[in-house]
Design a protein around this motif. Sequence first.
Motif, mmCIF file in Angstrom:
data_model
loop_
_atom_site.group_PDB
_atom_site.id
_atom_site.type_symbol
_atom_site.label_atom_id
_atom_site.label_comp_id
_atom_site.label_asym_id
_atom_site.label_seq_id
_atom_site.Cartn_x
_atom_site.Cartn_y
_atom_site.Cartn_z
ATOM 1 N N ASP A 1 35.756 32.864 38.485
ATOM 2 C CA ASP A 1 37.110 32.382 38.190
ATOM 3 C C ASP A 1 38.051 33.504 37.776
ATOM 4 O OD1 ASP A 1 35.875 32.811 35.761
ATOM 5 O OD2 ASP A 1 36.571 30.956 34.850
ATOM 6 N N THR A 2 37.617 34.730 37.937
ATOM 7 C CA THR A 2 38.401 35.888 37.510
ATOM 8 C C THR A 2 38.981 36.615 38.712
ATOM 9 O OG1 THR A 2 36.967 36.164 35.591
ATOM 10 C CG2 THR A 2 38.297 38.063 36.231
ATOM 11 N N ARG A 3 40.277 36.897 38.638
ATOM 12 C CA ARG A 3 40.940 37.737 39.638
ATOM 13 C C ARG A 3 41.258 39.065 38.972
ATOM 14 N NH1 ARG A 3 45.278 35.038 43.168
ATOM 15 N NH2 ARG A 3 44.525 36.641 44.558
ATOM 16 N N VAL A 4 40.799 40.127 39.577
ATOM 17 C CA VAL A 4 40.921 41.465 38.997
ATOM 18 C C VAL A 4 42.138 42.169 39.574
ATOM 19 C CG1 VAL A 4 39.796 43.709 38.778
ATOM 20 C CG2 VAL A 4 38.435 41.619 38.609
ATOM 21 N N GLU A 5 42.997 42.653 38.694
ATOM 22 C CA GLU A 5 44.157 43.429 39.120
ATOM 23 C C GLU A 5 43.689 44.815 39.575
ATOM 24 O OE1 GLU A 5 47.310 42.452 39.306
ATOM 25 O OE2 GLU A 5 46.858 40.456 38.532
ATOM 26 N N PRO A 6 44.255 45.365 40.639
ATOM 27 C CA PRO A 6 43.795 46.645 41.180
ATOM 28 C C PRO A 6 43.787 47.800 40.175
ATOM 29 C CG PRO A 6 45.257 45.577 42.738
ATOM 30 C CD PRO A 6 45.290 44.757 41.467
ATOM 31 N N GLN A 7 44.743 47.830 39.267
ATOM 32 C CA GLN A 7 44.803 48.949 38.321
ATOM 33 C C GLN A 7 43.635 48.958 37.341
ATOM 34 O OE1 GLN A 7 47.101 46.551 38.655
ATOM 35 N NE2 GLN A 7 47.862 45.841 36.686
ATOM 36 N N LEU A 8 42.915 47.847 37.229
ATOM 37 C CA LEU A 8 41.780 47.811 36.302
ATOM 38 C C LEU A 8 40.683 48.783 36.714
ATOM 39 C CD1 LEU A 8 40.874 46.425 33.696
ATOM 40 C CD2 LEU A 8 39.589 44.828 35.131
ATOM 41 N N ALA A 9 40.554 49.065 37.988
ATOM 42 C CA ALA A 9 39.528 50.006 38.455
ATOM 43 C C ALA A 9 39.682 51.377 37.817
ATOM 44 C CB ALA A 9 39.564 50.124 39.973
ATOM 45 N N ASP A 10 40.900 51.733 37.441
ATOM 46 C CA ASP A 10 41.155 53.034 36.823
ATOM 47 C C ASP A 10 41.124 53.011 35.300
ATOM 48 O OD1 ASP A 10 41.465 54.523 39.205
ATOM 49 O OD2 ASP A 10 43.457 53.658 39.466
#
Length: 140
Positions: free
Chosen positions: A73-82
């Motif tokens: 149920d979690t959508r990860v924002e792209p900036q979280l990878a950094d």
Amino acid sequence: MSANDSGASSHRLRDFPVVFLSYDEPWAGRNWRDLLTVFPRAVRVHGVKGLDACHKAAAGAVPGDWVITVDADTRVEPQLADAPVPQHLLTGDFRLDWLARNRVNGMWSGNGCVKLWPKALLQEMRTHEAAPDGALSLDH
């Protein structure tokens, strides 16, 4: 983390293996495809019944001493990878959480958040469903 912090970050979240945990959530497919755009080498553990069992399956699904879990149920924002992971926090004694924002009410919490676990903790823990009666357990 400030420049004066003695625990300089030598890692980013993208440096750790990622496991997507899903069971039968109707939106899991969409969120899995989105996750792959952020973490292309992510692995999916699907259909494992129970919080304890699916987390143990996540620990076994990837190599290394650490694993990131992402709930269906979690959508990860792209900036979280950094996002930085301070080296001094990688002790293996606890997990690290990146809080999630609830899109309905705007509140931030640990429910549905991205978690970086020491695999030994995942393998040894007993969540509420697997703990013996009266024993301490991990409950989310």
